[in-house]
Design a protein around this motif. Structure first.
Motif, PDB file in Angstrom:
ATOM      1  N   LYS A 137       0.702  -1.302  -0.120  1.00 31.68           N
ATOM      2  CA  LYS A 137       0.252   0.103   0.078  1.00 31.68           C
ATOM      3  C   LYS A 137       0.927   1.179   0.018  1.00 31.68           C
ATOM      4  O   LYS A 137       1.894   1.377   0.562  1.00 31.68           O
ATOM      5  CB  LYS A 137      -0.974  -0.038   1.263  1.00 31.68           C
ATOM      6  CG  LYS A 137      -1.974  -1.032   1.247  1.00 31.68           C
ATOM      7  CD  LYS A 137      -2.892  -0.894   2.479  1.00 31.68           C
ATOM      8  CE  LYS A 137      -4.045  -1.847   2.206  1.00 31.68           C
ATOM      9  NZ  LYS A 137      -5.197  -1.767   3.511  1.00 31.68           N
ATOM     10  N   TYR A 139       0.723   5.595   0.663  1.00 31.23           N
ATOM     11  CA  TYR A 139      -0.009   6.429   1.118  1.00 31.23           C
ATOM     12  C   TYR A 139       1.005   7.878   0.881  1.00 31.23           C
ATOM     13  O   TYR A 139       2.051   7.971   0.991  1.00 31.23           O
ATOM     14  CB  TYR A 139      -0.031   6.375   2.720  1.00 31.23           C
ATOM     15  CG  TYR A 139      -0.745   5.167   2.964  1.00 31.23           C
ATOM     16  CD1 TYR A 139      -2.176   5.180   3.117  1.00 31.23           C
ATOM     17  CD2 TYR A 139      -0.207   4.213   3.405  1.00 31.23           C
ATOM     18  CE1 TYR A 139      -2.958   3.980   3.605  1.00 31.23           C
ATOM     19  CE2 TYR A 139      -0.691   2.957   3.911  1.00 31.23           C
ATOM     20  CZ  TYR A 139      -2.035   2.991   3.951  1.00 31.23           C
ATOM     21  OH  TYR A 139      -2.745   1.613   4.274  1.00 31.23           O
ATOM     22  N   GLU A 149      -4.584   7.382   0.663  1.00 32.91           N
ATOM     23  CA  GLU A 149      -3.927   6.133  -0.018  1.00 32.91           C
ATOM     24  C   GLU A 149      -4.049   6.391  -1.369  1.00 32.91           C
ATOM     25  O   GLU A 149      -5.005   6.800  -2.231  1.00 32.91           O
ATOM     26  CB  GLU A 149      -4.665   4.895   0.443  1.00 32.91           C
ATOM     27  CG  GLU A 149      -3.981   3.492  -0.120  1.00 32.91           C
ATOM     28  CD  GLU A 149      -4.636   2.407   0.194  1.00 32.91           C
ATOM     29  OE1 GLU A 149      -4.458   1.348  -0.263  1.00 32.91           O
ATOM     30  OE2 GLU A 149      -5.679   2.408   1.152  1.00 32.91           O
ATOM     31  N   HIS A 151      -4.416   5.265  -5.220  1.00 36.80           N
ATOM     32  CA  HIS A 151      -5.025   4.120  -5.872  1.00 36.80           C
ATOM     33  C   HIS A 151      -5.090   4.605  -7.133  1.00 36.80           C
ATOM     34  O   HIS A 151      -5.395   5.773  -7.782  1.00 36.80           O
ATOM     35  CB  HIS A 151      -6.582   4.200  -5.558  1.00 36.80           C
ATOM     36  CG  HIS A 151      -6.794   3.693  -4.165  1.00 36.80           C
ATOM     37  ND1 HIS A 151      -7.135   2.228  -3.921  1.00 36.80           N
ATOM     38  CD2 HIS A 151      -7.269   4.119  -2.909  1.00 36.80           C
ATOM     39  CE1 HIS A 151      -7.254   1.895  -2.595  1.00 36.80           C
ATOM     40  NE2 HIS A 151      -6.984   3.174  -1.993  1.00 36.80           N
ATOM     41  N   PHE A 155      -0.965   0.927  -7.873  1.00 37.44           N
ATOM     42  CA  PHE A 155      -1.066   0.774  -6.318  1.00 37.44           C
ATOM     43  C   PHE A 155      -2.760   0.696  -5.840  1.00 37.44           C
ATOM     44  O   PHE A 155      -3.414   1.262  -6.608  1.00 37.44           O
ATOM     45  CB  PHE A 155      -0.420   1.870  -5.546  1.00 37.44           C
ATOM     46  CG  PHE A 155       0.930   1.735  -5.655  1.00 37.44           C
ATOM     47  CD1 PHE A 155       1.791   0.921  -4.859  1.00 37.44           C
ATOM     48  CD2 PHE A 155       1.634   2.717  -6.463  1.00 37.44           C
ATOM     49  CE1 PHE A 155       3.133   1.050  -4.926  1.00 37.44           C
ATOM     50  CE2 PHE A 155       2.898   2.820  -6.652  1.00 37.44           C
ATOM     51  CZ  PHE A 155       3.771   1.772  -5.863  1.00 37.44           C
ATOM     52  N   PRO A 156      -3.105  -0.241  -4.931  1.00 36.93           N
ATOM     53  CA  PRO A 156      -2.365  -1.017  -4.253  1.00 36.93           C
ATOM     54  C   PRO A 156      -1.737  -2.166  -4.886  1.00 36.93           C
ATOM     55  O   PRO A 156      -2.712  -2.649  -5.905  1.00 36.93           O
ATOM     56  CB  PRO A 156      -3.011  -1.254  -3.096  1.00 36.93           C
ATOM     57  CG  PRO A 156      -4.533  -1.244  -3.737  1.00 36.93           C
ATOM     58  CD  PRO A 156      -4.411  -0.154  -4.327  1.00 36.93           C
TER      59      PRO A 156
END
Length: 359
Positions: A137, A139, A149, A151, A155-156
């Protein structure tokens, strides 16, 4: 409201009564329960002082707003310090990633804005990568808190799919390590694709062995700050950001050393000012590159004219600025410079305030 806009609002306020309440806070339970008690006590102190100094009708709105804050502030989302700014036209709560050395109640014709300046001057954006058994993950973080986070197409990242498919190599540690390195190499390439040419660095939560292998296959090792040992029982967002921020604060202190070296080298070029009047004019003119201020330094001044200031002892009155460094920081920020508050400037000749100018 961004820190920059908040600073502009607070410094340029024209209200006669400005209340600032500052306190150090805690991120986690049960320590944050004490924060609520401190907030309640400081708000009571502020109200008592207002009623003692002013007519009740004159400060009724201020008192109502302070009482509203007492009920509405959620201590479960505190950072390192909390600051309330209240006047007849301003009502703002500011949570800082830095501890404050001005805890208490401040009532005057100006807000005590140093915590906002400090947040801006030490503002840093970075990435946090969680490299765990279940995948990766990523961030984005700003100072002491995780913003979101990441996206995107990369990722993730799911768990390592580079399995051994050869029965005769099931116990071949080198072969297994090579598979892990292939996985980590793809993770590294995904990170590079995400940051592109941005000058942003990443702190990794992982095992020592995984970080060592990541560095072996990384195309640009310089984009990593380092790693913190992963604790699989504490990988919630708030737990990651707390540990990451402790690491980053140490990094920022090391960065201050670079500013000190640059300041010293600029002395011989005639690019360092220490006189307040000269600093004031240079900041107005947009010459300020970066301002370094010792945290204990505070100086009230009177704005005599657009270009002149006069040092005063009493921080109350018309055209009085309680802390000139805050006004200087506003000028510098608006013109693309930076302000740093530090415990101490190593070079005694530059204490307690020095400005490096661009030309």
């Amino acid at each position: 409201m961004s820190e920059e806009k908040l600073l502009q609002t607070l410094i340029r306020i024209q209200d006669e009564i400005c209340v600032t309440i500052s306190l150090n806070t805690h991120r986690t339970h049960p320590d944050n329960l004490n924060d609520r008690i401190k907030i309640k006590n400081l708000i009571k102190e502020a109200i008592d002082r207002l009623l003692e100094k002013y007519d009740k009708r004159e400060v009724a709105n201020l008192i109502a707003e302070l009482e509203h804050f007492e009920q509405e502030i959620d201590v479960n989302y505190n950072l390192e310090s909390l600051h309330l700014f209240v006047s007849n036209t301003v009502s703002e709560v500011f949570k800082s990633s830095w501890e404050t050395n001005q805890e208490g109640v401040h009532i005057s014709g100006n807000f005590a804005v140093r915590p906002v300046v400090k947040e801006i001057g030490r503002q840093t954006t970075y990435l946090i990568m969680l490299l765990s058994q279940s995948g990766i993950k990523l961030y984005s973080a700003l100072n002491g808190h995780i913003v979101e986070e990441v996206h995107n197409e990369e990722f993730p990242i799911g768990e390592n799919r580079f399995y051994n498919t050869f029965p005769d190599k099931a116990s071949d540690s080198k072969h297994l390590d090579d598979l892990l390195r292939e996985y980590l190499n793809r993770v590294d390439k995904a990170l590079i694709a995400y940051i592109s040419e941005e000058k942003i660095m990443t702190l990794v939560f992982c095992t020592e062995d995984n970080y060592s292998k990541l560095m072996q296959v990384a195309d640009r090792p310089s984009i990593y700050y380092g790693y913190l040992p992963i604790d699989y029982n504490n990988v919630e967002t708030h737990q990651l950001e707390t540990r990451a921020w402790e690491f980053m604060k140490q990094e920022l202190e090391r960065k201050n050393e670079d500013y000190f070296k640059e300041l010293d080298s600029a002395i011989g070029q005639g690019l360092v000012l220490t006189d307040l009047q000269e600093i004031y004019r240079a900041c107005q003119d947009g010459k300020g590159d970066f301002l370094v201020v010792e945290e204990n330094f505070r100086q009230a001044v009177k704005l005599v004219s657009d270009r002149e200031i006069e040092i005063v002892e009493d921080p109350v009155g018309k055209d009085i600025v309680e802390d000139i460094s805050s006004l200087l920081a506003l000028f510098i920020d608006e013109r693309g410079g930076q302000t740093l508050y530090v415990p101490e400037i190593p070079n005694q000749e530059l204490r307690p305030i020095a400005l490096k100018v661009r030309y």
